[in-house]
Design a protein around this motif. Structure first.
Motif, PDB file in Angstrom:
ATOM      1  N   ARG A 147      -2.863   6.059 -17.271  1.00 11.55           N
ATOM      2  CA  ARG A 147      -1.722   6.780 -16.716  1.00 11.55           C
ATOM      3  C   ARG A 147      -1.223   6.066 -15.465  1.00 11.55           C
ATOM      4  O   ARG A 147      -1.966   5.372 -14.773  1.00 11.55           O
ATOM      5  CB  ARG A 147      -2.122   8.222 -16.344  1.00 11.55           C
ATOM      6  CG  ARG A 147      -2.499   9.143 -17.503  1.00 11.55           C
ATOM      7  CD  ARG A 147      -1.303   9.631 -18.310  1.00 11.55           C
ATOM      8  NE  ARG A 147      -0.196  10.115 -17.512  1.00 11.55           N
ATOM      9  CZ  ARG A 147      -0.078  11.364 -17.030  1.00 11.55           C
ATOM     10  NH1 ARG A 147      -1.058  12.247 -17.226  1.00 11.55           N
ATOM     11  NH2 ARG A 147       0.996  11.719 -16.357  1.00 11.55           N
ATOM     12  N   LEU A 148       0.051   6.270 -15.156  1.00  5.66           N
ATOM     13  CA  LEU A 148       0.673   5.585 -14.029  1.00  5.66           C
ATOM     14  C   LEU A 148      -0.035   5.896 -12.705  1.00  5.66           C
ATOM     15  O   LEU A 148      -0.320   4.987 -11.922  1.00  5.66           O
ATOM     16  CB  LEU A 148       2.151   5.970 -13.935  1.00  5.66           C
ATOM     17  CG  LEU A 148       2.937   5.396 -12.758  1.00  5.66           C
ATOM     18  CD1 LEU A 148       2.905   3.872 -12.758  1.00  5.66           C
ATOM     19  CD2 LEU A 148       4.377   5.909 -12.773  1.00  5.66           C
ATOM     20  N   SER A 150       0.826  -1.202   0.000  1.00  9.11           N
ATOM     21  CA  SER A 150       0.000   0.000   0.000  1.00  9.11           C
ATOM     22  C   SER A 150       0.863   1.256   0.000  1.00  9.11           C
ATOM     23  O   SER A 150       1.996   1.252   0.504  1.00  9.11           O
ATOM     24  CB  SER A 150      -0.908   0.010   1.240  1.00  9.11           C
ATOM     25  OG  SER A 150      -1.445   1.291   1.484  1.00  9.11           O
ATOM     26  N   LEU A 151       0.318   2.329  -0.527  1.00 11.09           N
ATOM     27  CA  LEU A 151       0.990   3.628  -0.455  1.00 11.09           C
ATOM     28  C   LEU A 151       1.359   3.969   0.978  1.00 11.09           C
ATOM     29  O   LEU A 151       2.431   4.536   1.244  1.00 11.09           O
ATOM     30  CB  LEU A 151       0.062   4.729  -0.994  1.00 11.09           C
ATOM     31  CG  LEU A 151      -0.211   4.772  -2.500  1.00 11.09           C
ATOM     32  CD1 LEU A 151      -1.379   5.713  -2.792  1.00 11.09           C
ATOM     33  CD2 LEU A 151       1.035   5.223  -3.250  1.00 11.09           C
ATOM     34  N   PHE A 152       0.488   3.595   1.910  1.00 11.25           N
ATOM     35  CA  PHE A 152       0.653   4.031   3.291  1.00 11.25           C
ATOM     36  C   PHE A 152       1.430   3.024   4.135  1.00 11.25           C
ATOM     37  O   PHE A 152       1.612   3.229   5.331  1.00 11.25           O
ATOM     38  CB  PHE A 152      -0.716   4.367   3.887  1.00 11.25           C
ATOM     39  CG  PHE A 152      -1.467   5.323   2.992  1.00 11.25           C
ATOM     40  CD1 PHE A 152      -1.025   6.624   2.830  1.00 11.25           C
ATOM     41  CD2 PHE A 152      -2.548   4.887   2.245  1.00 11.25           C
ATOM     42  CE1 PHE A 152      -1.678   7.489   1.963  1.00 11.25           C
ATOM     43  CE2 PHE A 152      -3.216   5.748   1.384  1.00 11.25           C
ATOM     44  CZ  PHE A 152      -2.772   7.058   1.241  1.00 11.25           C
ATOM     45  N   ALA A 206       9.755  14.228 -12.485  1.00 12.30           N
ATOM     46  CA  ALA A 206       9.379  14.100 -13.893  1.00 12.30           C
ATOM     47  C   ALA A 206       7.862  14.034 -14.056  1.00 12.30           C
ATOM     48  O   ALA A 206       7.276  14.732 -14.890  1.00 12.30           O
ATOM     49  CB  ALA A 206      10.033  12.861 -14.504  1.00 12.30           C
ATOM     50  N   TYR A 207       7.233  13.223 -13.236  1.00 13.98           N
ATOM     51  CA  TYR A 207       5.787  13.010 -13.378  1.00 13.98           C
ATOM     52  C   TYR A 207       4.996  14.256 -12.989  1.00 13.98           C
ATOM     53  O   TYR A 207       4.031  14.634 -13.665  1.00 13.98           O
ATOM     54  CB  TYR A 207       5.355  11.816 -12.531  1.00 13.98           C
ATOM     55  CG  TYR A 207       4.105  11.147 -13.039  1.00 13.98           C
ATOM     56  CD1 TYR A 207       4.157  10.252 -14.110  1.00 13.98           C
ATOM     57  CD2 TYR A 207       2.867  11.415 -12.475  1.00 13.98           C
ATOM     58  CE1 TYR A 207       3.011   9.638 -14.588  1.00 13.98           C
ATOM     59  CE2 TYR A 207       1.714  10.807 -12.946  1.00 13.98           C
ATOM     60  CZ  TYR A 207       1.783   9.922 -14.004  1.00 13.98           C
ATOM     61  OH  TYR A 207       0.640   9.324 -14.490  1.00 13.98           O
ATOM     62  N   LEU A 212       3.753  11.822  -6.201  1.00 13.80           N
ATOM     63  CA  LEU A 212       4.011  10.900  -5.089  1.00 13.80           C
ATOM     64  C   LEU A 212       3.613   9.477  -5.445  1.00 13.80           C
ATOM     65  O   LEU A 212       4.283   8.512  -5.055  1.00 13.80           O
ATOM     66  CB  LEU A 212       3.251  11.346  -3.838  1.00 13.80           C
ATOM     67  CG  LEU A 212       3.966  12.289  -2.877  1.00 13.80           C
ATOM     68  CD1 LEU A 212       3.062  12.608  -1.696  1.00 13.80           C
ATOM     69  CD2 LEU A 212       5.288  11.702  -2.386  1.00 13.80           C
ATOM     70  N   MET A 213       2.513   9.329  -6.182  1.00  9.18           N
ATOM     71  CA  MET A 213       2.099   7.979  -6.588  1.00  9.18           C
ATOM     72  C   MET A 213       3.089   7.384  -7.584  1.00  9.18           C
ATOM     73  O   MET A 213       3.374   6.175  -7.542  1.00  9.18           O
ATOM     74  CB  MET A 213       0.676   8.012  -7.146  1.00  9.18           C
ATOM     75  CG  MET A 213      -0.372   8.168  -6.051  1.00  9.18           C
ATOM     76  SD  MET A 213      -2.085   7.959  -6.623  1.00  9.18           S
ATOM     77  CE  MET A 213      -2.483   9.651  -7.070  1.00  9.18           C
TER      78      MET A 213
END
Length: 454
Positions: free
Chosen positions: A188-189, A7-9, A354-355, A315-316
């Protein structure tokens, strides 16, 4: 190798520094142990008179300098990394004879800091950073639990099983598989990462954004506190904070020319100095590398006008890189050296830059690859076991390298790029396996030895 379900968290975790494996993991272990103890039979608890903790591996070698004992104490006292006060560790472990009453249910047990034992560096437990917690009556062990701090604040224990979570919508193990999804599904990513996060955690899109915004807030707060706070960092090294001076000089130069680089350095060192002080930061991917991404995020917001959505999406994208590194190599200095901490943070930061600036996937991957490639072989050799030398300046160097990697990747023809991210992550894993153990967060080699000898 299983597909990625992090998870992101789990990757971006809020907690006290200076080392996620040495403070956040042990704090969690102390909290979890007390929770388990209170579930035991009352008759057994009535017999108990001692709680003893043994630290092994890197936790033993550098735990004194990393604040591991005070992190364990804070966990035993009921603090959790995500919700504790930013300076919760400041008042703990100044006196090894200080008594901390621990509520075990039917009664309280007096606990002293010297009952945390720095045990063998070399051992046969399955993970380097192992902790053994024991509830005892005298020498008799009534209850015992092994915990493993595996890097980035992740905690495992003996008998641990993978928790039941949702399956990601888009399954991938490496960058090649991730790219296939992006092309096949024309997605998209950041949207892919968001969809997977909702599927894995059950959180809504708004809940995810709220949590990301809190992560961003804590990162910014660490930078802001760092560039405003002067003085000497805790520990015997006597290291002066440098971030306020760098920031003042960058400001005098109106953040132009050399002032721009001074600002990146100031922001990275500011967050890292807060981490070294044991204050709350965000693991990105670890506490030891907690200055890199906040520095670039601060630069994006304050100097480059990035919008909230752009920061979230960046961040993602950064998390996607961190997931790949964790799944296919390691983000633990005790396992692969600092290439897995500052090196991965730099790769994540380059991808975020970059993103967030609007570049699509190929430039984002190339930015991450360039940054990580030029951290290969980086050892983890903290002087005195403190996350200060070379760690604080190393965060600044990682942030500058990330920015430079983004500049290179966004300025040249993406199709001419020769090395993909999967290859450099594989190289990092192999380098980590070959690296001498004394360069993996033990303070037994490199600068840790050279500086003391000088």
């Amino acid at each position: 190798m299983s597909f990625i379900t992090t998870s992101l968290f789990e990757l971006f975790k809020i907690g006290p520094g200076p080392s996620s494996s040495h403070t956040i993991g042990p704090m969690k272990a102390g909290y979890c142990f007390m929770e388990e103890v209170r579930k035991l039979d009352t008759a057994l608890l009535e017999q108990a008179d001692i709680i003893e903790i043994h630290l092994f591996g890197s936790l033993s070698a550098t735990g004194e300098g990393h604040g591991t004992r005070r992190a364990v104490i804070s966990g035993l006292l009921g603090h959790q990394p995500e919700t504790c006060h930013p300076d919760v560790l400041d008042g703990l472990d100044h006196d090894p004879e200080q008594v901390y009453p621990l509520d075990i249910g039917p009664k309280s047990i007096d606990f002293k800091g010297n009952e945390v034992v720095f045990d063998a560096v070399e051992h046969d437990y399955p993970y380097s950073n192992t902790m053994v917690f024991r509830l005892q009556k005298g020498e008799k062990i009534l209850f015992e639990q092994e915990y493993y701090s595996i890097g980035g604040g992740f905690l495992r224990w003996k008998g641990w099983e993978e928790p039941q979570i949702g399956e990601p919508k888009y399954k991938y193990k490496n960058m090649a598989e991730l790219k296939k999804h992006l092309v096949m599904h024309e997605i998209r990513l950041h949207d892919l990462i968001l969809e997977n996060e909702m599927a894995i955690t059950g959180l809504s899109e708004n809940e995810i954004y709220e949590r990301l915004d809190n992560i961003i807030m804590v990162m910014e707060r660490a930078v802001e506190q760092g560039i405003q706070t002067e003085g000497i960092l805790p520990g015997p090294i006597g290291l002066h904070r440098k971030a306020p001076t760098l920031y003042a000089k960058a400001k005098r130069g109106h953040f132009q020319g050399p002032g721009f680089l001074k600002a990146i350095n100031a922001y990275a060192m500011g967050a890292s100095e807060e981490n070294a002080a044991g204050h709350c930061i965000v693991t990105a991917p670890t506490a030891g590398a907690a200055g890199v991404i906040p520095a670039l995020l601060f630069m994006l917001k304050r100097h480059m006008g990035a919008l909230t959505d752009e920061i979230r999406q960046g961040l993602m994208a950064a998390a996607a890189i961190g997931f790949l590194a964790k799944n296919n190599a390691s983000i633990s200095g005790a396992e692969v050296g600092c290439q897995g901490e500052v090196g991965v943070a730099s790769a994540m930061g380059a991808a975020m830059m970059a993103y967030a600036r609007g570049y699509r996937f190929q430039v984002t991957e190339n930015s991450a690859e360039i940054a990580l490639e030029h951290h290969l072989g980086l050892t983890c050799d903290p002087v005195g076991g403190y996350v200060q030398i070379p760690c604080i300046e190393r965060n600044a160097m990682g942030a500058v390298k990330a920015y430079n990697a983004y500049l290179i990747a966004s300025s040249v023809e993406a199709a001419y790029h020769m090395v993909d991210l999967d290859k450099v992550i594989k190289a990092m894993a192999e380098t980590g396996r070959d690296m001498s153990r004394k360069y993996k967060e033990t303070s037994l080699g490199g600068l840790a030895v050279s500086v003391i000898e000088c």
